[in-house]
Design a protein around this motif. Sequence first.
Motif, mmCIF file in Angstrom:
data_model
loop_
_atom_site.group_PDB
_atom_site.id
_atom_site.type_symbol
_atom_site.label_atom_id
_atom_site.label_comp_id
_atom_site.label_asym_id
_atom_site.label_seq_id
_atom_site.Cartn_x
_atom_site.Cartn_y
_atom_site.Cartn_z
ATOM 1 N N TYR A 191 0.814 -1.222 0.000
ATOM 2 C CA TYR A 191 0.000 0.000 0.000
ATOM 3 C C TYR A 191 0.842 1.265 0.000
ATOM 4 O O TYR A 191 0.398 2.325 -0.442
ATOM 5 N N ARG A 192 2.082 1.176 0.465
ATOM 6 C CA ARG A 192 2.947 2.362 0.521
ATOM 7 C C ARG A 192 3.293 2.906 -0.859
ATOM 8 O O ARG A 192 3.634 4.083 -0.999
ATOM 9 N N TRP A 214 -5.982 1.984 3.890
ATOM 10 C CA TRP A 214 -4.603 2.256 3.459
ATOM 11 C C TRP A 214 -4.281 3.754 3.593
ATOM 12 O O TRP A 214 -3.175 4.127 3.971
ATOM 13 N N LYS A 217 -3.347 4.542 7.103
ATOM 14 C CA LYS A 217 -1.998 4.078 7.406
ATOM 15 C C LYS A 217 -0.958 5.044 6.843
ATOM 16 O O LYS A 217 0.024 5.380 7.523
ATOM 17 N N GLU A 280 -6.161 -8.259 3.770
ATOM 18 C CA GLU A 280 -4.809 -8.806 3.765
ATOM 19 C C GLU A 280 -4.662 -10.104 4.551
ATOM 20 O O GLU A 280 -3.662 -10.818 4.389
#
Length: 342
Positions: A191-192, A214, A217, A280
């Motif tokens: 997701y980064r 996401w 985060k 996930e």
Amino acid sequence: MQRPSLLRNRLVRGLGATTAAVALAAGLTACGGDAKASGTASGPGSDKVIVGAVSNGAAQQAKLSVPVVESLRAKLPKEVRDRGELVIGVGALPAGFPPLAYVGTDQKTLTGAEPDLGRLVAATLGLKPVVKNSTWENLFVGIDSGKVDVAFSNVTVTEERKKKYDFASYRQDNLAFEALKENTWEFGGDYRKLAGLTVSVSKGTNQEKILLEWQKKLQSEGKDITVKYFPDANSVYLALSGKKIDLNFGPNPSISYHITQTASGNAPTRNAGSFSGAGETLQGLIAATAKKDSGLAAPVAEAINHLAKSGQYPKLLTAWNLSNEAVPTSLVNPPGLPTTNS
């Protein structure tokens, strides 16, 4: 998939408005009830199934040889074996959901990856496929009443549904990112990599829930995603082709379908990575659905595994551009979405 209705709606929302309108008109022409058995020979013992028939370019039509496996046929419930038919339920009315199930270009044949797999399973078991098309709600009424033997209709396995139905898994339940073909970005399950990008998503869907998680985060890490909403799918694709957004996040099948539709256009797209629709911690699974304790789930699962070993199952998925949703093995009643998320 927070609600059962999203199983179908999230795919429909992934279609362009023009495509959806054509599918709707065709679906209304079909009216429900029995749908023509696309491309299959007409009776028990037939070993030829045409997949991708009248698909309007969504699939590469192929004729597959599917001999009857008598050892699997013998495992069917006696009443089904004696009847010589497998009644396949599909909940594709009114509009259908390409590429999984929709009325084809002849405006009468129910085509798509779902009914095609049902026809392959029927042929393997030596049964004539009888495809019944209905609304999503009436699909389950048909199973409950015994008028439908097994549904092939993008049904996700959930722990709640397992209380009432038996399942034989046959496809991963995935979401995907659609990008312009010229865009080299790849998700890779991280997701980064979304940081700094503009991503479109449909409101009220499971993919929105995951994307916003996401985003939180990333924000906690001092980064962010720009999330965009559009009123319809055509607006999404105009924004993507015009580079107003970097990515569209939606159901993998509808994105696979749209990729086939853009292939010859000015702004072809591609799949830039997928992610489990269950999140996930669990791989979501799509499964053939039968009434609990009907005795059908096990022979259907074995038929799917036979089709995988003989090469027909991967050919089906390749024809419909869904190879990235293949399962290694069909399982009977595999772990499903927990009750809190189903």
